[in-house]
Design a protein around this motif. Structure first.
Motif, PDB file in Angstrom:
ATOM      1  N   LEU A  53      -0.225   7.112  10.382  1.00 55.77           N
ATOM      2  CA  LEU A  53       0.360   7.444   9.084  1.00 55.77           C
ATOM      3  C   LEU A  53       0.319   6.233   8.155  1.00 55.77           C
ATOM      4  CD1 LEU A  53       1.738   9.962   7.789  1.00 55.77           C
ATOM      5  CD2 LEU A  53       3.919   8.838   8.290  1.00 55.77           C
ATOM      6  N   ALA A  54       0.562   5.054   8.708  1.00 54.50           N
ATOM      7  CA  ALA A  54       0.496   3.830   7.907  1.00 54.50           C
ATOM      8  C   ALA A  54      -0.914   3.615   7.367  1.00 54.50           C
ATOM      9  CB  ALA A  54       0.955   2.633   8.737  1.00 54.50           C
ATOM     10  N   ALA A  55      -1.922   3.864   8.202  1.00 54.34           N
ATOM     11  CA  ALA A  55      -3.318   3.726   7.753  1.00 54.34           C
ATOM     12  C   ALA A  55      -3.649   4.775   6.704  1.00 54.34           C
ATOM     13  CB  ALA A  55      -4.256   3.838   8.948  1.00 54.34           C
ATOM     14  N   TRP A  56      -3.129   5.988   6.868  1.00 56.62           N
ATOM     15  CA  TRP A  56      -3.300   7.054   5.870  1.00 56.62           C
ATOM     16  C   TRP A  56      -2.736   6.634   4.525  1.00 56.62           C
ATOM     17  CZ3 TRP A  56       1.011   9.278   3.616  1.00 56.62           C
ATOM     18  CH2 TRP A  56       0.784  10.384   2.771  1.00 56.62           C
ATOM     19  N   ALA A  57      -1.551   6.016   4.537  1.00 47.87           N
ATOM     20  CA  ALA A  57      -0.922   5.573   3.292  1.00 47.87           C
ATOM     21  C   ALA A  57      -1.808   4.560   2.573  1.00 47.87           C
ATOM     22  CB  ALA A  57       0.458   4.977   3.579  1.00 47.87           C
ATOM     23  N   ARG A  58      -2.437   3.681   3.317  1.00 46.43           N
ATOM     24  CA  ARG A  58      -3.336   2.692   2.703  1.00 46.43           C
ATOM     25  C   ARG A  58      -4.561   3.377   2.098  1.00 46.43           C
ATOM     26  NH1 ARG A  58      -1.641  -0.157   7.392  1.00 46.43           N
ATOM     27  NH2 ARG A  58      -3.537   0.422   8.555  1.00 46.43           N
ATOM     28  N   ARG A  59      -5.079   4.399   2.765  1.00 44.12           N
ATOM     29  CA  ARG A  59      -6.212   5.135   2.204  1.00 44.12           C
ATOM     30  C   ARG A  59      -5.814   5.845   0.915  1.00 44.12           C
ATOM     31  NH1 ARG A  59      -7.218   6.086   7.691  1.00 44.12           N
ATOM     32  NH2 ARG A  59      -6.102   8.073   7.697  1.00 44.12           N
ATOM     33  N   CYS A  60      -4.656   6.475   0.932  1.00 43.98           N
ATOM     34  CA  CYS A  60      -4.194   7.193  -0.259  1.00 43.98           C
ATOM     35  C   CYS A  60      -4.004   6.244  -1.444  1.00 43.98           C
ATOM     36  CB  CYS A  60      -2.885   7.918   0.033  1.00 43.98           C
ATOM     37  SG  CYS A  60      -3.030   9.328   1.150  1.00 43.98           S
ATOM     38  N   ALA A  61      -3.522   5.037  -1.166  1.00 42.75           N
ATOM     39  CA  ALA A  61      -3.246   4.066  -2.229  1.00 42.75           C
ATOM     40  C   ALA A  61      -4.505   3.661  -2.976  1.00 42.75           C
ATOM     41  CB  ALA A  61      -2.556   2.841  -1.651  1.00 42.75           C
ATOM     42  N   GLN A  62      -5.658   3.875  -2.376  1.00 42.74           N
ATOM     43  CA  GLN A  62      -6.923   3.523  -3.016  1.00 42.74           C
ATOM     44  C   GLN A  62      -7.381   4.581  -4.020  1.00 42.74           C
ATOM     45  OE1 GLN A  62      -9.694   2.798   0.169  1.00 42.74           O
ATOM     46  NE2 GLN A  62      -8.435   1.186   1.077  1.00 42.74           N
ATOM     47  N   ARG A  63      -6.740   5.735  -4.023  1.00 43.90           N
ATOM     48  CA  ARG A  63      -7.111   6.786  -4.964  1.00 43.90           C
ATOM     49  C   ARG A  63      -6.513   6.479  -6.333  1.00 43.90           C
ATOM     50  NH1 ARG A  63      -9.494  10.927  -2.440  1.00 43.90           N
ATOM     51  NH2 ARG A  63      -9.348  12.238  -4.307  1.00 43.90           N
ATOM     52  N   GLU A  64      -7.292   6.690  -7.369  1.00 39.31           N
ATOM     53  CA  GLU A  64      -6.835   6.372  -8.725  1.00 39.31           C
ATOM     54  C   GLU A  64      -5.603   7.180  -9.102  1.00 39.31           C
ATOM     55  OE1 GLU A  64      -8.551   6.211 -13.325  1.00 39.31           O
ATOM     56  OE2 GLU A  64      -9.848   6.856 -11.671  1.00 39.31           O
ATOM     57  N   SER A  65      -5.581   8.468  -8.725  1.00 43.36           N
ATOM     58  CA  SER A  65      -4.445   9.323  -9.081  1.00 43.36           C
ATOM     59  C   SER A  65      -3.142   8.798  -8.484  1.00 43.36           C
ATOM     60  CB  SER A  65      -4.691  10.753  -8.601  1.00 43.36           C
ATOM     61  OG  SER A  65      -4.756  10.812  -7.177  1.00 43.36           O
ATOM     62  N   VAL A  66      -3.235   8.267  -7.270  1.00 46.23           N
ATOM     63  CA  VAL A  66      -2.050   7.736  -6.583  1.00 46.23           C
ATOM     64  C   VAL A  66      -1.672   6.371  -7.146  1.00 46.23           C
ATOM     65  CG1 VAL A  66      -1.151   6.974  -4.353  1.00 46.23           C
ATOM     66  CG2 VAL A  66      -2.556   9.043  -4.495  1.00 46.23           C
ATOM     67  N   ALA A  67      -2.661   5.478  -7.268  1.00 45.98           N
ATOM     68  CA  ALA A  67      -2.387   4.116  -7.735  1.00 45.98           C
ATOM     69  C   ALA A  67      -1.765   4.108  -9.126  1.00 45.98           C
ATOM     70  CB  ALA A  67      -3.681   3.308  -7.725  1.00 45.98           C
TER      71      ALA A  67
END
Length: 225
Positions: free
Chosen positions: A188-202
């Motif tokens: 889940l921690a690795a998933w959060a890092r992947r999501c953070a790279q998305r422009e919509s999320v960042a």
């Protein structure tokens, strides 16, 4: 009243709300234009447009579509799927069973916020119970994610949009609950890092430090030491 009779979309929201952020991320992912309307939730009267648009709960987020209100974040996400079928990507999968599973886990993700809120509000046995609950919730989410890139597979989708706004709250929850997401739920921690790279999320989420400041403001507002 401004926003009530406007054509198009108006999102009644509050800057740090993870539930409103779900809607903002979905709108950004789909490339749907909308007007943002910041609402007063602390220390002031709620706006007439919010009270009229959501008379039952009197809460954000509310999506006004040509003046008609849609309330509750997950309902709004599904509404965007149905009202704008041409907007891509689609967040819900095509298969009925997969859609049902996505709805289940999206709703389940609310437990992160509910248990986390109890961590900073309560003490003693009540806090210990909240800690045990959030640890189990995080582990369950980690298990459901498994080795997939995102909850629906390779594509960022409905459950990811629902869950990712709680990520900036986790460092505060970890501190109050004395646990580590990286240790108990490494996938889940690795998933959060992947999501953070998305422009919509960042572009939508705030740093954990700002969230922690807001939690401290809430504690002062509620008189919590």
């Amino acid at each position: 009243m401004a926003g009530e009779t406007k054509k198009g979309l108006v999102l009644l929201d509050f800057w740090v709300s993870p539930f409103g952020q779900r809607c903002r991320i979905a709108l950004a992912e789909k490339g749907i234009a909308y007007e943002y309307s910041e609402q007063e939730l602390l220390g002031g009267a709620k706006s007439d447009i919010l009270l009229r648009s959501n008379p039952v709960h009197k809460k954000i987020p509310v999506l006004l579509h040509d003046g008609r209100p849609v309330c509750e974040s997950l309902v709004i996400l599904e509404y965007l799927e149905e009202a704008f079928p041409e907007a891509s990507p689609r967040l819900l999968p095509d298969a009925a069973y997969a859609r049902a599973q996505a709805r289940f886990w999206a709703a389940y993700s609310d437990k992160v916020y509910k248990a986390g809120t109890r961590l900073w509000k309560l003490r003693g046995d009540a806090r210990a119970q909240a800690r045990a609950e959030i640890v189990q919730v995080v582990r369950n989410l980690d298990g459901e994610l498994g080795d997939k890139a995102f909850f629906g597979g390779e594509a960022f989708g409905f459950v990811d949009v629902a869950l990712v706004p709680f990520v900036p709250w986790l460092p505060s929850y970890e501190r109050y609950g004395d646990f580590s997401v990286a240790e108990i739920a490494p996938r889940l921690a690795a998933w959060a890092r992947r999501c953070a790279q998305r422009e919509s999320v960042a572009r939508t989420l705030h740093p954990p430090e700002k969230v922690d400041e807001f939690i401290n403001l809430l504690k002062k507002t509620y008189g919590i030491e």
